[in-house]
Design a protein around this motif. Structure first.
Motif, mmCIF file in Angstrom:
data_model
loop_
_atom_site.group_PDB
_atom_site.id
_atom_site.type_symbol
_atom_site.label_atom_id
_atom_site.label_comp_id
_atom_site.label_asym_id
_atom_site.label_seq_id
_atom_site.Cartn_x
_atom_site.Cartn_y
_atom_site.Cartn_z
ATOM 1 N N GLY A 34 0.818 -1.216 0.000
ATOM 2 C CA GLY A 34 0.000 0.000 0.000
ATOM 3 C C GLY A 34 0.848 1.262 0.000
ATOM 4 N N LEU A 35 1.962 1.222 0.763
ATOM 5 C CA LEU A 35 2.856 2.383 0.807
ATOM 6 C C LEU A 35 3.471 2.667 -0.571
ATOM 7 N N LEU A 36 3.915 1.618 -1.264
ATOM 8 C CA LEU A 36 4.492 1.792 -2.604
ATOM 9 C C LEU A 36 3.460 2.337 -3.590
ATOM 10 N N LEU A 39 2.966 5.991 -3.003
ATOM 11 C CA LEU A 39 4.075 6.794 -3.546
ATOM 12 C C LEU A 39 3.941 6.989 -5.055
ATOM 13 N N VAL A 40 3.553 5.919 -5.775
ATOM 14 C CA VAL A 40 3.397 6.014 -7.236
ATOM 15 C C VAL A 40 2.298 6.999 -7.599
ATOM 16 N N VAL A 41 1.143 6.884 -6.913
ATOM 17 C CA VAL A 41 0.021 7.784 -7.198
ATOM 18 C C VAL A 41 0.394 9.233 -6.899
ATOM 19 N N SER A 42 1.097 9.438 -5.774
ATOM 20 C CA SER A 42 1.500 10.795 -5.395
ATOM 21 C C SER A 42 2.441 11.407 -6.433
ATOM 22 N N ARG A 46 1.773 14.717 -8.693
ATOM 23 C CA ARG A 46 2.720 15.831 -8.669
ATOM 24 C C ARG A 46 3.172 16.189 -10.082
ATOM 25 N N GLY A 47 3.371 15.182 -10.967
ATOM 26 C CA GLY A 47 3.761 15.445 -12.351
ATOM 27 C C GLY A 47 2.696 16.224 -13.093
ATOM 28 N N ARG A 48 1.409 15.808 -12.896
ATOM 29 C CA ARG A 48 0.327 16.543 -13.547
ATOM 30 C C ARG A 48 0.249 17.972 -13.031
ATOM 31 N N HIS A 49 0.486 18.148 -11.738
ATOM 32 C CA HIS A 49 0.465 19.492 -11.155
ATOM 33 C C HIS A 49 1.587 20.351 -11.747
ATOM 34 N N ASN A 50 2.773 19.755 -11.917
ATOM 35 C CA ASN A 50 3.892 20.501 -12.507
ATOM 36 C C ASN A 50 3.594 20.896 -13.950
ATOM 37 N N ASP A 51 2.961 20.010 -14.732
ATOM 38 C CA ASP A 51 2.612 20.331 -16.116
ATOM 39 C C ASP A 51 1.639 21.500 -16.177
ATOM 40 N N VAL A 52 0.640 21.462 -15.327
ATOM 41 C CA VAL A 52 -0.343 22.551 -15.303
ATOM 42 C C VAL A 52 0.321 23.856 -14.899
ATOM 43 N N GLU A 53 1.193 23.775 -13.902
ATOM 44 C CA GLU A 53 1.882 24.985 -13.451
ATOM 45 C C GLU A 53 2.780 25.546 -14.557
#
Length: 366
Positions: A34-36, A39-42, A46-53
């Protein structure tokens, strides 16, 4: 190796059903999985957030750049309008007080006409035009015209004289000498029979050098003068069959850029209000479009200066014409002793002419 085997046996024992540690082991594995997954989902979020930014920042930068460009263009338009308004105010302020006058001379054209009118068939190497006196006489004639038209200002301001002249390269005379030798030794290597003598080539070379000295030293040394010497293009010897020739078999060295230089300066100086009245010493009708532009679009006046009363396209377009032949006006711009320096007519050459030079008369240079 034995330690690894022992570890594998222990893991197998733990995950074997019925062992007391089995439930705890599977719970630990589930927590790690579950922890792994978290981490993958997070990381993906974060990548999608960086693209939008990034897209937002790029869009903001482009908008800011477009706004800056728009502001610069608006400022440029305002500055241009202000400059035009300022020039219009200056013109209104100086109306009736002074007018600016500039002179433009097509040297080769003017000297050819001067020689024909003043010296008839004679062609002195040193021209007897009084270049220092010429602008003064032309300004006096311009003032007389303005007075007769009731447009005379309190003063005429002289803004200088541009002289545009063409010269032949030394390679052109060497080409003529080569063709003269071929005419005597291998005439089949020439596209046309050449009717020319060595003495004529030497005379043309001397006249070309005299023109060069006059342009680069005599005229350039006078106050207010600026000379623009332009070299004619000598035909290549290996391409002589594709060149143009006179009826006497003399190759033509094309004249390039003189008309363009003179017309460009005439329009540019009018645009920047260097002059109010331009005087043109030439008979070349190629300047008609430039004269049309400065008179119709820039509200300038152009005066033609020449000899004789006959009309051509250039004279017809100008607002006024100063005839240097009227009442022998040219005597006022002729150096002292110039009228007495005439020589007997030059001897005819093998071409049936009068040793007409490529720098005066009908020029083999075109």
């Amino acid at each position: 190796m034995e330690g690894l085997d022992a570890l594998l046996r222990e893991i197998r024992r733990i995950f074997t059903a019925g062992s007391t540690e089995t439930a705890l082991a599977w719970l630990l594995v589930a927590m790690i999985g579950g922890l792994l997954a978290g981490l993958v989902v997070s990381r993906r979020r974060r990548g999608r957030h960086n693209d939008v930014e990034y897209l937002f920042l790029a869009s903001a930068a482009a908008t800011r750049k477009a706004r800056e460009i728009s502001e610069i263009e608006a400022f440029a338009r305002k500055a241009s309008a202000t400059a035009e308004d300022l020039k219009a105010r200056v013109r209104r302020l100086r109306t009736g007080h002074f007018l600016q006058v500039k002179v433009y001379i097509d040297h080769s054209n003017f000297i050819r006409t001067w020689t024909q009118i003043v010296h008839s068939r004679d062609r002195p190497l040193e021209h007897d035009v009084d270049w220092a006196r010429l602008p003064q006489v032309l300004l006096e004639e311009t003032g007389d015209w303005l007075s007769s038209a009731r447009k005379a200002p309190q003063a005429l301001v002289y803004r200088g004289t541009n002289v545009y002249g063409t010269l032949f390269e030394e390679s052109y005379f060497k080409l003529l000498e080569t063709m003269l030798r071929l005419e005597q030794t291998a005439p089949d290597k020439l596209p046309l029979p050449i009717r020319l003598r060595k003495e004529t080539i030497d005379r043309w070379r001397e006249e070309n050098e005299a023109h060069k000295i006059e342009l680069m030293r005599t005229i350039q040394g006078e106050i207010g003068y600026q000379t623009v010497p332009i070299l004619r293009r000598t035909p290549r010897e290996d391409q002589i069959f594709s060149s143009n020739f006179t009826s006497g078999g003399i190759p033509i060295a094309p004249e390039k850029m003189l008309d363009t230089h003179m017309a460009t300066d005439l329009i540019g100086d009018a645009t920047f209000d260097v002059y109010d009245i331009a005087l043109i010493l030439s008979e070349d009708s190629d300047f008609v479009p430039a004269v049309d532009f400065v008179q119709e679009m820039r509200n300038k006046q152009v005066i033609h200066v020449g000899f004789g009363g006959h009309m051509n396209d250039l004279r017809a377009k100008c607002r006024y014409r100063i005839d240097l032949g009227r009442e022998r006006l040219f005597r006022r711009v002729q150096r002292a002793g110039g009228a007495d320096s005439a020589k007997p007519p030059a001897a005819a050459d093998g071409n049936g002419g009068n040793n007409r030079s490529p720098a005066s008369g009908k020029r083999p240079g075109g």
